[in-house]
Design a protein around this motif. Sequence first.
Motif, short mmCIF file in Angstrom:
data_model
loop_
_atom_site.label_atom_id
_atom_site.label_comp_id
_atom_site.label_asym_id
_atom_site.label_seq_id
_atom_site.Cartn_x
_atom_site.Cartn_y
_atom_site.Cartn_z
N ASP A 37 0.85 -1.19 0.00
CA ASP A 37 0.00 0.00 0.00
C ASP A 37 0.89 1.24 0.00
O ASP A 37 1.55 1.55 0.99
N PHE A 38 0.89 1.96 -1.12
CA PHE A 38 1.74 3.13 -1.30
C PHE A 38 1.02 4.43 -0.92
O PHE A 38 1.60 5.51 -1.07
N THR A 39 -0.22 4.37 -0.45
CA THR A 39 -1.00 5.59 -0.25
C THR A 39 -0.43 6.52 0.81
O THR A 39 -0.54 7.74 0.69
N ARG A 40 0.19 6.01 1.86
CA ARG A 40 0.79 6.85 2.89
C ARG A 40 2.29 6.58 3.04
O ARG A 40 2.91 7.02 4.00
N ALA A 41 2.85 5.88 2.07
CA ALA A 41 4.27 5.51 2.12
C ALA A 41 5.16 6.72 1.87
O ALA A 41 4.76 7.70 1.25
N VAL A 42 6.39 6.61 2.35
CA VAL A 42 7.39 7.66 2.17
C VAL A 42 8.30 7.23 1.01
O VAL A 42 9.01 6.24 1.11
N MET A 43 8.26 8.00 -0.08
CA MET A 43 9.01 7.66 -1.28
C MET A 43 10.39 8.31 -1.26
O MET A 43 10.53 9.46 -0.87
N SER A 44 11.40 7.57 -1.73
CA SER A 44 12.73 8.16 -1.89
C SER A 44 12.93 8.62 -3.33
O SER A 44 13.83 9.39 -3.61
N THR A 45 12.09 8.12 -4.25
CA THR A 45 12.14 8.51 -5.67
C THR A 45 10.72 8.55 -6.21
O THR A 45 9.80 7.97 -5.64
N GLN A 46 10.55 9.23 -7.35
CA GLN A 46 9.24 9.30 -8.00
C GLN A 46 8.88 7.95 -8.64
O GLN A 46 7.73 7.54 -8.61
N VAL A 47 9.88 7.27 -9.20
CA VAL A 47 9.66 6.00 -9.89
C VAL A 47 10.14 4.86 -9.00
O VAL A 47 11.27 4.87 -8.52
N ALA A 81 -2.59 -10.06 -14.83
CA ALA A 81 -2.06 -8.76 -14.42
C ALA A 81 -3.13 -7.74 -14.77
O ALA A 81 -3.45 -7.55 -15.94
N THR A 82 -3.72 -7.11 -13.75
CA THR A 82 -4.84 -6.20 -13.95
C THR A 82 -4.49 -4.82 -13.44
O THR A 82 -4.16 -4.66 -12.26
N ASN A 83 -4.58 -3.82 -14.32
CA ASN A 83 -4.29 -2.45 -13.94
C ASN A 83 -5.59 -1.66 -13.89
O ASN A 83 -6.21 -1.41 -14.91
N LYS A 84 -6.00 -1.25 -12.68
CA LYS A 84 -7.24 -0.49 -12.50
C LYS A 84 -6.96 0.99 -12.28
O LYS A 84 -7.84 1.72 -11.86
N VAL A 85 -5.72 1.41 -12.53
CA VAL A 85 -5.34 2.81 -12.35
C VAL A 85 -4.75 3.35 -13.65
O VAL A 85 -4.57 2.61 -14.62
N ARG A 86 -4.44 4.61 -13.65
CA ARG A 86 -3.88 5.26 -14.82
C ARG A 86 -2.49 4.70 -15.11
O ARG A 86 -1.72 4.42 -14.21
N THR A 87 -2.17 4.55 -16.40
CA THR A 87 -0.85 4.10 -16.80
C THR A 87 -0.17 5.24 -17.54
O THR A 87 -0.70 6.34 -17.57
N GLY A 88 0.96 5.00 -18.13
CA GLY A 88 1.61 6.05 -18.90
C GLY A 88 2.86 6.58 -18.24
O GLY A 88 3.37 5.98 -17.30
N PRO A 89 3.33 7.74 -18.70
CA PRO A 89 4.59 8.28 -18.17
C PRO A 89 4.41 8.77 -16.74
O PRO A 89 3.29 9.08 -16.31
N ILE A 91 3.81 11.15 -14.32
CA ILE A 91 3.39 12.55 -14.28
C ILE A 91 3.07 13.03 -12.87
O ILE A 91 3.07 14.22 -12.61
N GLY A 92 2.79 12.13 -11.98
CA GLY A 92 2.45 12.50 -10.61
C GLY A 92 3.60 12.22 -9.66
O GLY A 92 4.73 11.99 -10.07
N PRO A 93 3.30 12.20 -8.38
CA PRO A 93 4.33 11.96 -7.37
C PRO A 93 4.84 10.52 -7.32
O PRO A 93 5.88 10.25 -6.73
N LEU A 94 4.10 9.58 -7.96
CA LEU A 94 4.51 8.17 -7.91
C LEU A 94 4.19 7.48 -9.22
O LEU A 94 3.09 7.60 -9.76
N HIS A 95 5.17 6.76 -9.73
CA HIS A 95 5.00 5.91 -10.91
C HIS A 95 5.63 4.56 -10.57
O HIS A 95 6.83 4.49 -10.25
#
Length: 122
Positions: A37-47, A81-89, A91-95
Motif C-alpha cells: 500500500d503506497f497511499t501513505r508511504a514515504v518515497m525516496s524517488t518518484q519512480v 495482471a490487472t491495472n485499475k489505475v492510470r498508466t503512462g509516463p 506525471i504525478g508523485p509516484l510511478h
Amino acid sequence: ITGFCSERSGSSVSRTGSWNVPPALEVNTRLSTVTLDFTRAVMSTQVVHVTIDDYASTISLVVPEEATVDLNGVETVGGSATNKVRTGPPIGPLHVVVRGKVRFGSVTAKHPFGTSIRRMFG
C-alpha cells in the motif's frame, strides 16, 4: 520481498501506513498474499521499480489517486495482471513500474477502496 526483500511461501505480507519505499523492490513469493500500500508511504524517488517472481500468489499494489502504474513488463502464465489505475509516463508523485513473472497467480494495481465512489459523487 527485497529492497524490502522476502522469499515467502504460503504466508501473508502487508506493507501499509507510513513505510519507507526504496527505489527498487523484489517480490519473490509462492502461494502467498501480498499487499503493498503506497497511499501513505514515504518515497525516496518518484519512480519505484517492482520485480516479481511469483507462483500462485495474490499481489495487490494500492496506489494514491494521482499515481500511475506500468504492468506491461509482467509475464503471466495461467495468471493475470490487472491495472485499475492510470498508466503512462510518470506525471504525478509516484510511478510504479512492475516487471517479472506471475505463474497461476495475480497482480493487481488499484486505488484504495472507496476512491471510485468518492470520484463519482465528487
